[in-house]
Design a protein around this motif. Sequence first.
Motif, PDB file in Angstrom:
ATOM      1  N   LEU A  22       0.315  64.114  69.140  1.00  0.00           N
ATOM      2  CA  LEU A  22      -0.991  63.631  69.565  1.00  0.00           C
ATOM      3  C   LEU A  22      -0.927  62.149  69.928  1.00  0.00           C
ATOM      4  N   GLU A  23      -0.977  61.261  68.957  1.00  0.00           N
ATOM      5  CA  GLU A  23      -0.965  59.832  69.262  1.00  0.00           C
ATOM      6  C   GLU A  23       0.358  59.160  68.880  1.00  0.00           C
ATOM      7  N   PRO A  24       0.761  59.157  67.601  1.00  0.00           N
ATOM      8  CA  PRO A  24       1.927  58.357  67.214  1.00  0.00           C
ATOM      9  C   PRO A  24       3.247  58.989  67.627  1.00  0.00           C
ATOM     10  N   TYR A  25       4.251  58.143  67.883  1.00  0.00           N
ATOM     11  CA  TYR A  25       5.615  58.581  68.127  1.00  0.00           C
ATOM     12  C   TYR A  25       6.382  58.601  66.806  1.00  0.00           C
ATOM     13  N   TYR A  26       7.320  59.536  66.719  1.00  0.00           N
ATOM     14  CA  TYR A  26       8.240  59.598  65.595  1.00  0.00           C
ATOM     15  C   TYR A  26       9.663  59.505  66.136  1.00  0.00           C
ATOM     16  N   MET A  27      10.537  58.910  65.337  1.00  0.00           N
ATOM     17  CA  MET A  27      11.948  58.797  65.700  1.00  0.00           C
ATOM     18  C   MET A  27      12.766  59.703  64.777  1.00  0.00           C
ATOM     19  N   LEU A  28      13.607  60.566  65.388  1.00  0.00           N
ATOM     20  CA  LEU A  28      14.459  61.463  64.623  1.00  0.00           C
ATOM     21  C   LEU A  28      15.853  60.867  64.526  1.00  0.00           C
ATOM     22  N   LEU A  29      16.333  60.725  63.292  1.00  0.00           N
ATOM     23  CA  LEU A  29      17.609  60.067  63.047  1.00  0.00           C
ATOM     24  C   LEU A  29      18.567  60.981  62.288  1.00  0.00           C
ATOM     25  N   ILE A  30      19.852  60.821  62.566  1.00  0.00           N
ATOM     26  CA  ILE A  30      20.892  61.448  61.739  1.00  0.00           C
ATOM     27  C   ILE A  30      21.215  60.465  60.624  1.00  0.00           C
ATOM     28  N   THR A  31      20.922  60.827  59.392  1.00  0.00           N
ATOM     29  CA  THR A  31      21.149  59.911  58.272  1.00  0.00           C
ATOM     30  C   THR A  31      22.398  60.252  57.470  1.00  0.00           C
ATOM     31  N   LYS A  32      22.919  61.453  57.643  1.00  0.00           N
ATOM     32  CA  LYS A  32      24.215  61.812  57.059  1.00  0.00           C
ATOM     33  C   LYS A  32      24.929  62.748  58.020  1.00  0.00           C
ATOM     34  N   ARG A  33      26.222  62.586  58.132  1.00  0.00           N
ATOM     35  CA  ARG A  33      27.028  63.435  59.004  1.00  0.00           C
ATOM     36  C   ARG A  33      28.228  63.957  58.225  1.00  0.00           C
ATOM     37  N   ARG A  34      28.844  65.017  58.763  1.00  0.00           N
ATOM     38  CA  ARG A  34      30.057  65.543  58.147  1.00  0.00           C
ATOM     39  C   ARG A  34      31.068  65.873  59.236  1.00  0.00           C
ATOM     40  N   LYS A  35      32.301  65.603  58.979  1.00  0.00           N
ATOM     41  CA  LYS A  35      33.360  65.887  59.935  1.00  0.00           C
ATOM     42  C   LYS A  35      33.691  67.372  59.897  1.00  0.00           C
ATOM     43  N   ILE A  36      33.690  68.021  61.070  1.00  0.00           N
ATOM     44  CA  ILE A  36      33.979  69.451  61.115  1.00  0.00           C
ATOM     45  C   ILE A  36      35.225  69.781  61.930  1.00  0.00           C
ATOM     46  N   GLY A  37      35.820  68.773  62.583  1.00  0.00           N
ATOM     47  CA  GLY A  37      37.042  69.038  63.326  1.00  0.00           C
ATOM     48  C   GLY A  37      37.404  67.879  64.230  1.00  0.00           C
TER      49      GLY A  37
END
Length: 592
Positions: free
Chosen positions: A110-125
């Motif tokens: 609707l009005e406000p924007y949200y920011m989606l962040l990767i806060t943890k990652r894992r190595k898969i290959g």
Amino acid sequence: MAEEKEKIQNRVVVVDDAVELKCSYMQKFRLYETRSNFYMIGRDKSRTSWRVLKIDRLDPTELNITEDLTVYSEIECCDLLRRIHEGNKSTGGLKFVTTCYGIIGFVKFLEPYYMLLITKRRKIGTICGHTIYGIAKSEMVPIPHPTVRSKMAYSKDENRSLVNFAWAIFIAVMIYKKLLCSVDLTKDFFFSYSYNVMFSLQRNLTDHNTTGQSLYETLFVWNEFLTRGVRNNLQNASWTVALVYGFFKQVKLSISGRDFHLTIIARRSRHYAGTRYLKRGVNEKGRVANDVETEQIVFADARDGSPMKISSVVQIRGSIPLFWSQEASPLNIKPDIILSKKDNTFEATRLHFENLVKRYGNPIIILNLIKTHEKKPRETILRAEFANAVRSINKNMKGENRLRFLHWDLHRHSRRSKATNVLTQLGKVAAYALKLTGVFYCSLTPNLTPEGLFQYSFTGNKNSIGNSLTKQASMDKDVDREAEVNNCYYSGDENKEYSVRPEMLQAGVLRTNCIDCLDRTNVAQYAYGLTALGRQLQVLEFSESPYIDLDNSLAKELMAVYESMGDTLAFQYGGSAAHNKVTFPTFGLHEL
């Protein structure tokens, strides 16, 4: 044939000497906030380059992002943050928010924007020394400052009562946020900072024209829309990560005491995406439901500075490219198939196969696994119409451009034969397809650069590449006859006919389908993967023979990976694991 050779050769970029790449990729970020702005600090892996992104927090409805074009050292960046803190002491100063590993995108409720962040990652290959990651944890951060958001709640711009407006805002935001948060980003999404994981290995090493923002516009980047605004604003993709959805698995196997790495990647198309029953067939643009590209990569670690040899092969699955549907019902586990007649000229089907040619080249080999005979026509309706569509398209095609159409009733064969015989017969179909398309193979020489595609340089021998393209058989007979499949089988001297070349390219692709592109398709894709693995180990000089017996431990280990992939794709499209497993010793094929 000559034209196809020339086309493929022209796509090859020959690098005679290793050239040090000067670009660096930001891989770790720290988010800070003041009352008026977010500050995201990004750095490369070596901690030599630091960049700053500023996001305005005072505008409640617009996304205002600016990038500082200065490249800082660590000391200079720390000094900059100190000065920002000093300049904002009156409103609370600069505060640390979180460490993150890239922006997934921005979304507006609707009005406000949200920011989606990767806060943890894992190595898969890893591929060619480049790390592939999965998401371990993500976070959604509102952009406007709380004081700005509180003012929005009391806005009088709407022509409705204050109470109704506030509740409408609250309910709508909660619904939208719940829908977005229901997408589990920690499952089946993967990315890389320095390897274009949305592309096949062959395309990465032979096509250097697709970079930056254009990477996001491909079939397999699922957060293209979420990142579009920030990418267009900054005119780069340095701060965002391109997420691929599907399956990624890398295992270490061995043959004759020598270790090698096997990687299976399944990339789901973001076009015409949806779940079973809701998405079927094809749309007007030629996009099909459950469109998945599967890549099988085999390589061994390079030793003593010697070139690393690597091979890959790509196959695809997708819904039958006709206009058809089913109405799901809890009382009917096999709902009727409704075939639409709105495309009598098969234009959408034609567009679909033209798209495949652009993606993979010729030949396009279609393996149709649906039933031949039924008491009550269901699958056979689609079988006949699919054959009509291919006939119509082939009328205007010549030679190697014609679609190769193979009917093979897997259900009937699995009831009449032992499971091992069924896989043996599928292996012959796979060998035929692989003979037409070939596999990709090259040697990669390590460079001294720490990053970038690529850490390795690809030296291609155009003559050997051209010679590696095998002669393509003609299949111009009636496409509705199952005898065609039997006619394409080899006579047993395949080992003599298959020649190994220094460098090879895959030209064309095998396209497999059943009704849902799940159970039967999984079995067929495994059979193709096993046949391809034998060829790959041969060109990598791990084996003299291109064949792997079904009772070989490699066949069992490969089967485990394809079963895992089948379950994952079945959950994504159908909501449950694959119903029929290809397991030893019975394979479970009698249930298909």
